[in-house]
Each structure stands twice: as structure tokens, then as C-alpha cells.
Design an enzyme around this catalytic site. Structure first.
Site, PDB file in Angstrom:
ATOM      1  N   ASP A  43      10.369 -16.413 -10.086  1.00 25.14           N
ATOM      2  CA  ASP A  43       9.575 -17.637 -10.267  1.00 25.14           C
ATOM      3  C   ASP A  43       8.455 -17.461 -11.306  1.00 25.14           C
ATOM      4  OD1 ASP A  43      11.093 -18.241  -7.933  1.00 25.14           O
ATOM      5  OD2 ASP A  43       9.458 -17.508  -6.672  1.00 25.14           O
ATOM      6  N   GLU A 254      14.837 -27.376  -6.066  1.00 23.62           N
ATOM      7  CA  GLU A 254      13.535 -26.712  -5.978  1.00 23.62           C
ATOM      8  C   GLU A 254      13.069 -26.262  -7.356  1.00 23.62           C
ATOM      9  OE1 GLU A 254      14.175 -23.244  -3.558  1.00 23.62           O
ATOM     10  OE2 GLU A 254      14.957 -22.102  -5.236  1.00 23.62           O
TER      11      GLU A 254
END
Length: 374
Positions: A43, A254
Site C-alpha cells: 500500500d 478497495e
């Protein structure tokens, strides 16, 4: 005569500086880098700070977060721990994920996901989003509150914040976690018929107006993106691969990241299991920060390349970065045969073509021109 000599030397100095600048630019254009970078983050998020440096934040499995700094986006220096959670005065217990840092009015704000210690029903996934603040991009970051930004009544992850210059508002985007969120769909019916899973849980992306001081939200969250209900939907094939490959009984939407180009809002997002090979990136567009969003025809725009002879899988949870010269890059994590299950950082060029389509030139593992950062 002295005046003429001074003018002559000034002209020589000007020519010399121009030649040096041209030489530096030519050297930069000829220099290359190769993915993946030497940073083991999931991420990843990059901030260009007021000091001119780039700072990368990401998920690293620690009880908090660390950062790396760089002057060229390619060579990164470990700056150490910037935030620690899980202590007595923290609302967050563990599972520290997906940090993003924003600079506002001389302060730095760290948005992150973690498990909330307030858990009377003992949920296995009790994720919420919090904010910490610091005077420097390297911290130390201190939590602004002893509780999350807000509680929608279900677990949420992957905060992304957009500051809209047109209306002066800021918006928080997040993903409702799959946990205890079974959804009826043709894919779920297929999984049940196959004997693979009794139900398919899904994560959905929401947006909500954020208070200017980040202490809460204004109004109710708006559902922006979710997996297709019908298997005939053009997006269903790529967004359902983790299920149809019988990898896991969940469909994710997401890792959202939003930016604006001209009068269009682009929301990039990831689908499929973040720990598997099918993790991939798509995008949707809208005329307003809270939608409605329409998914792009050319999705997915970033995915594994093993079918083309490459060795990259699990590409996702990206962000976009525009440099001062107008070039755009996407920063994301992936895996290679060499790195195994460890998530590592990739940076690849991205662009918007004349028809408004968003295109990523990746994943690459061959030499690429070093970004022109100045």
C-alpha cells in the site's frame, strides 16, 4: 573596457550555466531505474513535501509506520519509525495498514487504518480510520484523538483524502471491509453451485465529506463503487478472479485514490485478494467528488504479466503522483518470482490519452527512464 569585460564574463557564465543545466537534464533523461524498488512496502504512498524531498509511507507489518525519503523517487533512505500505536493512550490496537500523509498549513497529517480497541462484541475485524499529526514528514506523529475519525458501524480501511479547490471541501474515501458483509450476486450463486463457498463477502468503496479539522465527517457516507452483481457485466470477469479461481470467498473493491484532470474526477481502485496473484487496478470517472462514478471500459489497467512472459503478480493498492513537468506516475505494490510473498514497491509511468482513458505503462521490470523531478 572594464564594463565590456564584465558583460563578456557574465555572458560566458550564463552560457556555462545553461550548458550545465542541459547536461544535467540529458544525464537524467539517459539514466534508468528498474522495478521493483528496494522498498518492501504494501500500500505505498508518496508525498512530495515542502522541503522538496519525496517521502514514502506504506504497510510494513510493524506496530505503526516508518518512512523513506528520496530526492529522485528511485533511491530511498530509511528514515525510521514515524508513528507507533498499540500503547495505552492509543485507540488503535494492531493491524496498522495503508498510511497516507498530507501536508496542510505547515502540518503533516497521517491517515491510517487499524483495529479499534473498543470492541464489545469481540469482532475479528474491527478496523477503523484514524489521524495523527506531526510538524515534519518524518514525525513523530501523535494521534489527534483517542478514537477514530468516525464510526460507520462496520469495519473500514484504506483512507484516501481529496481536497477540492473548487468548493473548498475535503472528502474522505474508504473501503468497507468484507468482514460479515455477504452480498447476493450471480458470482455468489455460481460459488454456491460449485460447492466452493456458501456465500461471497464483498468490500465497497464509500465517500463522505470530511470536516476541515479532520475531527469527524459531515453528512452520511455515499456508496461509490462495488463489485458487479451480474456475471455478464464487463467488469465482472476481472473483479471476480479471486473467486472464480477459487482462491478465496471474497470480492474486494478497495485501495481507492482520487484525482482530478480537467473537469473529470478519476477514482483508481483495486479488486481481488491483496495476498493473491489476481490483485489488479481499475478506475472509474465522475463529474463530482461523490459521484456517481462509471467504471472504465479499458479496466483493468494494471495486472499481473505472467501470461505475457513476465514474473509480476499481485499488482495493486496504487496512488498517482504528478510531477512539476506534468509527467504522471503510479506507485503500487506487487510481487515477483524473486521476492515471493513479500510485497515490494513499483513505480511506473501513467497517462491520460486524448479520449480521456487512463493508461498505465506497467508493470515493468526492464530499465525505465528516471523520473524528471525538477
Amino acid at each position: 573596457m572594464k564594463t565590456m569585460l564584465n558583460i563578456f564574463f557574465c555572458m560566458l557564465l550564463l552560457v556555462s550555466c545553461r550548458n550545465n543545466n542541459n547536461a544535467v537534464q540529458e544525464a537524467t533523461e539517459k539514466a534508468t531505474y528498474t522495478n521493483p524498488l528496494n522498498v518492501a512496502f504494501g500500500d505505498p504512498y508518496i508525498l512530495k513535501a515542502a522541503d522538496g524531498k519525496f517521502y514514502m509511507y506504506g504497510t510494513s507489518g510493524e506496530n505503526g509506520f516508518k518512512t523513506y525519503s528520496s530526492g529522485d523517487m528511485i533511491s530511498w533512505k530509511d528514515e525510521g519509525r514515524i508513528y507507533t500505536g498499540g500503547h495505552d493512550s492509543s485507540w488503535a490496537v494492531d493491524a496498522f495498514w495503508a498510511p497516507e500523509v498530507y501536508e496542510r498549513n505547515g502540518k503533516y497529517y497521517l491517515f491510517f487504518s487499524a483495529n479499534w480497541k473498543h470492541n464489545p462484541t469481540k469482532e475479528l475485524e474491527n478496523f477503523r480510520i484514524g489521524v495523527a499529526v506531526a510538524d515534519k514528514p518524518t514525525g513523530p506523529f501523535k494521534e489527534m484523538s483517542d478514537k477514530p475519525v468516525f464510526d460507520p458501524g462496520y469495519p473500514i480501511i484504506d483512507a484516501n483524502v481529496y481536497f477540492d479547490d473548487e468548493n473548498g471541501k475535503c472528502y474522505l474515501y474508504y473501503s468497507r471491509a468484507c468482514y460479515k458483509h455477504p452480498v447476493k450476486s450471480e458470482v455468489a450463486d455460481w460459488a454456491k453451485q460449485e460447492g466452493f463457498a456458501k456465500e461471497i463477502e464483498e468490500s465497497w468503496i464509500y465517500g463522505v465529506e470530511l470536516k476541515p479539522d479532520f475531527t469527524g465527517v459531515t453528512g452520511q457516507p455515499v456508496l461509490l463503487l462495488s463489485p458487479p452483481k451480474s456475471m455478464s457485466d464487463k467488469q465482472a470477469e476481472w473483479e471476480s478472479r479471486s473467486v472464480t479461481a477459487k482462491e478465496v470467498n471474497r470480492r474486494w473493491t478497495e485501495g481507492s485514490f482520487i484525482f482530478k484532470e480537467k473537469d473529470v474526477y478519476y477514482m483508481m481502485y483495486s479488486a481481488n485478494y491483496f495476498g493473491g496473484q489476481y490483485y489488479a487496478v481499475g478506475y472509474a470517472t465522475a463529474k463530482h467528488p461523490l459521484g456517481p462514478f462509471t467504471k472504465a471500459e479499458n479496466n483493468p489497467i494494471l495486472q499481473k504479466n505472467t501470461a505475457q512472459g513476465g514474473d509480476v503478480t499481485g499488482t495493486g493498492h496504487n496512488m498517482a503522483l504528478r510531477l512539476s513537468n506534468g509527467d504522471m506516475y503510479t506507485v503500487y505494490h506487487g510481487r515477483t518470482t524473486k521476492t515471493g510473498d513479500e510485497r515490494v514497491v513499483f513505480i511506473d509511468k501513467m497517462r491520460i490519452d486524448s479520449s480521456g482513458r487512463l493508461i498505465i505503462d506497467g508493470p515493468t521490470t526492464t530499465p525505465q527512464p528516471v523520473p524528471v523531478v525538477k
